[in-house]
Structures are given as C-alpha cells and as structure tokens.
Scaffold this motif. Structure first.
Motif, mmCIF file in Angstrom:
data_model
loop_
_atom_site.group_PDB
_atom_site.id
_atom_site.type_symbol
_atom_site.label_atom_id
_atom_site.label_comp_id
_atom_site.label_asym_id
_atom_site.label_seq_id
_atom_site.Cartn_x
_atom_site.Cartn_y
_atom_site.Cartn_z
ATOM 1 N N TRP A 1 -14.314 10.219 -9.355
ATOM 2 C CA TRP A 1 -13.893 9.737 -10.673
ATOM 3 C C TRP A 1 -14.795 8.586 -11.138
ATOM 4 N N GLY A 2 -14.965 7.600 -10.277
ATOM 5 C CA GLY A 2 -15.809 6.462 -10.623
ATOM 6 C C GLY A 2 -17.260 6.867 -10.837
ATOM 7 N N ALA B 1 -18.803 1.877 -2.681
ATOM 8 C CA ALA B 1 -17.612 2.710 -2.465
ATOM 9 C C ALA B 1 -17.472 3.082 -0.998
ATOM 10 N N ASP C 1 -11.667 11.950 -4.238
ATOM 11 C CA ASP C 1 -11.186 12.019 -5.615
ATOM 12 C C ASP C 1 -11.562 10.782 -6.439
ATOM 13 N N ARG C 2 -11.118 9.624 -5.976
ATOM 14 C CA ARG C 2 -11.396 8.420 -6.779
ATOM 15 C C ARG C 2 -12.878 8.056 -6.705
#
Lengths: 188, 188
Positions: free
Chosen positions: B172-173, B149, B168-169
């Motif tokens: 989330w992951g 990431a 945020d993402r």
DNA sequence: ACCTGAACACCGTTCAAGT
DNA sequence: ACCTGAACACCGTTCAAGT
C-alpha cells in the motif's frame, strides 16, 4: 575542596547520565557509549548506573524517548502542512545526533513519546478523508519513510557530519508520498 | 577417521564462514554472531576467521552482499511493475533473515550488488519520464521506503517471526509513493 | 599460506560489602 | 537507598609460533 572522601563522588542525576550517553554517542557512535564510559564521564563507578537503569538498552531507550519528547507536533494549517512540519522537525532533531539513529531503528520504539507522535500522525491522516484502515496504513508508510530517510542520511556520517545535503531530497520524497496519499483520499 | 591430528580441523571456506554467521544471526541476532562463535560453529580457532576477513564488519558486509546478490532485477512489464517486483523480492529475502536487517541499515551499503540494485532503480525511474534529477530523488525515496519498511517490520521480530502481517501495508505504501512519483512524471 | 594458543584491552552484568 | 570494588563470562583483535 568540599571534602577529601574520594568514594561518594556525588550522586548523579538520571539526566546527567543521559547527557553523558548522548555526548559519547555523538562523538564515537554506539560502541563509545558503553556503560563503563558513561559512568566514567559522569565520574562514578560503572555499577552505579544500574541504580538508575536496569541495563544498557534501558539507557538507550530513555535517550530516544527524551529526543522524541522534544519534537513539536500539532501546529496549525492543513493536515499536509502539519505532517510536513512534524517530519521536518523529527529529521532535524535526529540528524543533529546521528549516533542515536541506529538505536532508534533497532529498538522497540514503543515509549510514550513515540506513541504520541504516531497517534498525532494517525489523527492528521484521518482528517485527510481516508477511512481508518487506510489512515493507519498511510501513517505507517510515513513513519517508514521518515525513519528510513533519517537512517540512510546518517548511517555513515556519525563523525564526518557530511549530511549537510539539506532536506531537499527528503522533502521531495515526503511530498510524493503525500501526493499519493492525498490522491487516494480523494477517490472516496 | 582420516587422522588423529587435532590441530588443522580442515580449511574452512569463505562460504562456510558466511553460512555460520547467517545461522547465528537468524537464531540469536547480532550479538550471537560474534567472531568467536562463528569460528566455533565452523570448527576452527577464532583467529582463523581473520585469514578470510580483515575484521567483523567485513564479515557482515560480505553477508549483506551475498543476500543482495540474490535479488532478481529487470523483469518485464512497465517501470512500475518492475519497481514493485524488485521491492517485493528485496522484502521477501530480507524478512527471511531478520537478524541481517540491522546490519544493512547501519553499514555503508556500497558493495557492487547494492550498487546494481540502486542503478537498476535509477534506470527504471528514468524510463518513467522524470528528468534525471527527479529520477535520482525518486530512486532514493524508494530505497528509503523499502529499507525503512523492512527495518520496522523486522526490528523486534528476529526471534518471534511475528512479521507474518504479510506485504499488504508494505505494498500500500509503496504504491502511494509510486502514485506520487508517476503524477510528478506526468507534469512534464 | 594457513592455522594455532596466549595475551591485551575492552565489554555488560552480578554480587557481597560498605556508608 | 546509594555507591563501591571484585569477579564472571564474554567480546574483537594482535602476534609470535608452529605446520
């Protein structure tokens, strides 16, 4: 014994150049795949490469695109099975060419074939029941895992081919991620 | 006006060399952090760098280790909270220095500080109820996600600082992965 | 010990010239 | 159009020499 003229060594194809680049990358990693060595492998002057590609990064991007273009997508079965199939195919093709992987993670990754895979992933996750926003996050998370795993698996094995550990732990992690995504999808 | 002798420009510290390397990496990415430019930034002859480091990769590894050494581990709370805290801290510190990230993913990643983080992760996942074999797989999967990431987030933003998308993402992951791991732990 | 300049074997890329 | 050699501005690294 076609002729004695030693200047025009025969026009190389774009394909020949990429083949040479891939061969050098496989055997010696990134530093071995210099414009000058690629040209030498093809049997041409270094500057001739610039007739086909504007610079070195363009050669690398084209090579990545060619590898990504070979990835099979869209097989039958559930969305989970389809995602797993893509992830396994992607891993298999990239681990076979460890020297290419570092390029993949430090480049823009915006070619048409990269887009094709990303789009397919997004579509499959949309079919899982996630809302579009979550589907986008999930496809990003999966791409992150797939590319990260391939990078970690190959980063020091471009020559030793140690990475014969098999896809076991790769599949394990992928399935935990898919478990989490599926549970999230079932909440709504 | 200490002296007029222009040869010994003052002995540089190992720390000064790494500071200069980090600065160059931040502003111009990997190609800017050459031995010659690092030496120039410190105010010393290129060959002097070799008094402190055997080659360029050693400078890069030392820099990575210094960044990883600053990562905080072992806060209180549940194992999930502790893992999330490490993942967030790691991301924050690396995204702040995008030029370092490519080095991280194409190097051996076997220094003591890298080990410390990996060990901590493994211990936390052992506390989740997973058997040792699964805990090892889970800690590998998490490391893969975190590094992947960070790489994808920074790979084309070493200069533009576009990566203000926020965590945020990323979170989330990470949480989907932890959901999957936790579900697996509860099966046994 | 620590630091130096010179040198070696490379790079990517540009350019004027040849066919 | 396509390909060339020469040249420019760089690299990492080695080494004999200076202090």
């Amino acid at each position: 014994m076609v002729e004695a003229g030693h200047k025009p060594r025969r026009a190389p194809t774009e394909r020949e150049i990429l083949d040479a680049a891939l061969g050098l990358l496989d055997t010696g990693g990134r530093p071995a795949a210099s414009i000058r060595r690629i040209a030498a492998a093809v049997g041409v002057a270094p500057t001739t490469v610039y007739t086909f590609f504007p610079d070195r990064t363009a050669v690398e991007c084209a090579l990545i695109e060619r590898l990504l273009g070979a990835v099979r997508i869209g097989g039958g079965g559930s969305w989970r099975e389809a995602v797993e199939a893509i992830a396994l195919d992607l891993r298999q093709r990239l681990v076979a060419h460890p020297g290419v992987v570092p390029l993949l993670l430090s480049g823009p990754l915006d070619g048409p074939h990269a887009q094709r895979i990303a789009d397919c992933l997004l579509e499959l996750l949309g079919a899982s029941g996630l809302d579009p926003r979550s589907a986008a996050r999930a496809s990003y998370a999966l791409m992150v895992f797939v590319l990260g795993a391939i990078a970690l698996e190959t980063f020091d094995a471009p020559r030793a081919m140690i990475g014969r550990a098999g896809p076991d732990r790769y599949l394990w992690g992928l399935r935990r991620m898919l478990d989490g995504v599926e549970a999230e999808a079932k909440l709504h």
